[in-house]
Write a protein that holds these residues in place. Sequence first.
Motif, mmCIF file in Angstrom:
data_model
loop_
_atom_site.group_PDB
_atom_site.id
_atom_site.type_symbol
_atom_site.label_atom_id
_atom_site.label_comp_id
_atom_site.label_asym_id
_atom_site.label_seq_id
_atom_site.Cartn_x
_atom_site.Cartn_y
_atom_site.Cartn_z
ATOM 1 N N ALA A 151 14.265 -59.696 13.966
ATOM 2 C CA ALA A 151 14.798 -58.558 13.204
ATOM 3 C C ALA A 151 16.314 -58.671 13.041
ATOM 4 N N ALA A 152 17.010 -58.942 14.146
ATOM 5 C CA ALA A 152 18.475 -59.026 14.086
ATOM 6 C C ALA A 152 18.907 -60.201 13.216
ATOM 7 N N ASP A 191 20.829 -53.272 20.569
ATOM 8 C CA ASP A 191 22.027 -54.032 20.973
ATOM 9 C C ASP A 191 22.080 -55.383 20.260
ATOM 10 N N LYS A 192 20.925 -55.997 20.077
ATOM 11 C CA LYS A 192 20.905 -57.301 19.403
ATOM 12 C C LYS A 192 21.215 -57.159 17.913
ATOM 13 N N GLY A 199 10.597 -53.414 14.890
ATOM 14 C CA GLY A 199 10.467 -54.248 16.086
ATOM 15 C C GLY A 199 9.103 -54.890 16.270
ATOM 16 N N ALA A 200 8.219 -54.805 15.267
ATOM 17 C CA ALA A 200 6.918 -55.477 15.396
ATOM 18 C C ALA A 200 7.126 -56.971 15.593
ATOM 19 N N CYS A 201 8.119 -57.537 14.897
ATOM 20 C CA CYS A 201 8.399 -58.970 15.013
ATOM 21 C C CYS A 201 8.861 -59.325 16.417
ATOM 22 N N VAL A 202 9.702 -58.465 16.966
ATOM 23 C CA VAL A 202 10.211 -58.700 18.318
ATOM 24 C C VAL A 202 9.069 -58.606 19.327
ATOM 25 N N PRO A 257 10.945 -62.886 8.565
ATOM 26 C CA PRO A 257 12.162 -63.213 9.327
ATOM 27 C C PRO A 257 12.322 -64.701 9.621
ATOM 28 N N MET A 258 11.231 -65.385 9.966
ATOM 29 C CA MET A 258 11.364 -66.795 10.328
ATOM 30 C C MET A 258 11.946 -67.616 9.182
ATOM 31 N N GLU A 259 11.520 -67.311 7.962
ATOM 32 C CA GLU A 259 12.070 -68.047 6.821
ATOM 33 C C GLU A 259 13.573 -67.809 6.693
#
Lengths: 326, 558
Positions: A173-174, A114-115, A154-157, A223-225
Amino acid sequence: MEVKLSVQRCHPDARPASWWQDYTVDVPEHATVLDALLAVRDDQDETLTLRCSCRSHICGSCTMRINGRSTLGCKTKLDAARARLREGEPIRIQPAGNMAVIKDLAVNLEGFFDKVKAVTPYLQPTGPEPEREYIVPNEAMLTVREAMACILCGACVSACNSLEAEPRFLGPAALAKAWRFTEDPRDGRDAERLEFLSSVPGGIWDCTHCFACVEVCPKDVRPMERILELRRRSMEAGFTDNNGSRHSQAFLDTISRSGRLDETRVAMRSVRGPSELLEWTPVGVKSFLRGKVPLRHKPIPGALRVKAIFAAAEAQGRRDSKRGAR
Amino acid sequence: MALSHDVLVVGAGLAGMRAALAAQAAGADVAIVTKVYPVRSHSNAAQGGINAALNPEDSWESHAYDTVKGSDYLGDQDAIEILAREAPGAIVELERMGVVFNRDEHGRLGSRNFGGASHARTYFVGDFTGQAILHVLYEQLVKSGIRTYNEHFCSQLLADGGGAVAGVTAFDMRSGEVLQIGARAVVLCTGGIGRVFEPSTNALICTGDGSALAYRAGAPLMDMEMVQFHPTTLKSNGALISESARGEGGYLLNSEGERFMKKTAPNAMELASRDVVSRAAQIEINEGRGVDGCVLLDVRHLGAAKIMERLPQIRELGLEFAGADMITDPVPVLPGMHYQMGGIRTDVHGATPIAGLYAAGECACVSVHGGNRLGANSLLETVVFGRRAGAAAAEFASGRKAASLPESLRDDEERRLRTLVERPGTERTAALRLEMGTTMTRQVGVFRDEPTLRDAERKLALLRERFAGVSIGDKGRLFNQALVAALELDFMLDLARTVVAGAIARTESRGAHTRVDHPRRNDAEWLRHTLCHHTPDGPVVSTAPVTITQWEPTERKY
């Protein structure tokens, strides 16, 4: 070789609903944690539930926590998983974090998808359609490709610290997906995207830049970057009427002025105005009682030199942007 | 509440999503049933690229001819012409949807060489083209708002009184709830049957569910003996090393350091078609010029920079599963089961002989691949024929009233599944699956002969009998993967027998099917498709002619 696994089980229908179960399996040298779990499911315990498919880290199904670290079961060799364990200590396997468990290692992914859907995750060209393909430099495609490498595992989530505190956070991820469109020269809706991402509850300003997502991503999407770049671009685009960008600006201002953080000023300048400041009063009082709201703020001895550093950095930034414009 | 759609697509890989988007564009109310989530499909694993004659110096005729020749003349040329003609449009469409294809120095789509092709017509995204396209089609799916029944296992096709397809039963694997979903047309896009073999490059979900559903419902399976063995798979776990490694200039070496392809394909060398390269590699291994049961794939001379830009993912696979860094070392590889050329027989609109039932992608057999598929033609097939099947299904659906099926069908299916879960027995799914897979690999592999095939046939018939004694080790409703595994094995046992039946029937060597007891191609008798029909006693084989339009069969040389 013989491997010991300790798996956090969960069957909502059972009592107790959650428990740790140990297994010992015999698997080949080169085997992965996923191979070991499949050997358990095939030969010892068919009730053990886990998602998996490709076995070569491209489908993103077998996300789990191995010895506390969010990763893919098929990308983790047993040797690596055992490297830091004591002799005889089992490899600990848990379901992915920040998502509700359905059964054993299978978590509910609906919120995750959903995100992804919430960031308008498709190309929105605005100009006239080209006759054939869009003409774009290969370098631009290579850059976008860095985020297209995301397999939505989804490992990051699972590893995200912000999500634990703010479940509405869109998550790494989103937001990496969102970045991909702002970076794509074929997309014509940068402004709308940046406005949404900087103003929606759970948007780009909810990241605490803890690096967890960068550290666990099996595809090096970082993702953070991407999130930090979205912040920078949204501020450049003028989307500054939000606490995150006010906080960021206030942070810079106080340090450039006095050489160190002025917590009181940053807190007051981060909120929209007096009414919102009122909402934060209880937090403010608590912080004050713990000595986190100093009433007097003194510049550090070398404050003038800090100012000079800021001035030099700004001048360099102006030169860079001129060069970029050319 | 009764669920119903105009068009129901089973499977959410490239073919499935493309079919769904096409059906919606044609005005149909569409939904997708998938046993995973859309982005989890095995389309992800296609590394190398997607073919099209886009370059002005290339032509669709050249692409079509290469495909016909690659198929060893078993491909239907009307279908191949469509594939090659529609390819450029399909790729440009994918690009406009957002696929981040590699570019040339002018910013236009850039291509690479691939096996069996006379031009560099393979368009690509690094070495994860399948994933890059799959995720963009998923983006389009999100945009479309098409409903997806995620993690729903389709367990049977439902027919109306006249024998036309009228829907499916499926269960939500997470909750165990059984659904009856009505449909005026059903499009099967369930992918390949890789797990029939052990090992296989295929993902664990590639169990041929749709092929088996169609087969049992009375649709014939065509050319099932045509199984592609990819020349470069890893020994440890069967993982695929993409043909792009050879497309970029990689060598295949035997233990003497010799590029052995010069013996069988002096012109194309490592880029001959896959059946040719796999046979050559297997001969080196069989005749003692292998290295630990493998041959060597060597890309060192390409240099680190090119390897990192163009082949990063396969270098990663080599590091992880073969312990070899392709920048500094050759990696040992061997032929491994990779793709099923055969499948549910369809016409060029994806229609099967059963009214309302369509199929596209690897589960279908149009046939564009015939006896051997060229690299980078499979992604192309999914989008070209996925679109055609979706559009045709929508058109069929619009001219037909929804059948009114009794709701009791759902209850019947629920009872059947419950009985299966609770039945006593001593056999285990995993053990039977392993026996089936190793039998297929050992006895129905690159080189085949009648006695060995007959023995495999007997073993599979026995496994079919033993399946009745399988006990399911999970008795619960929630996420019962043991039940899913048993249903998949049930499907695969049917499919394995069709592969063997086709292989026994085809007494010649053509494409990927090599009979050492019939080493020549025999156009007089076997320029024909095999068709497997389901009966309670096992498959019955008949044949059908191959469609020839403009390319008469000649001897194949690379």
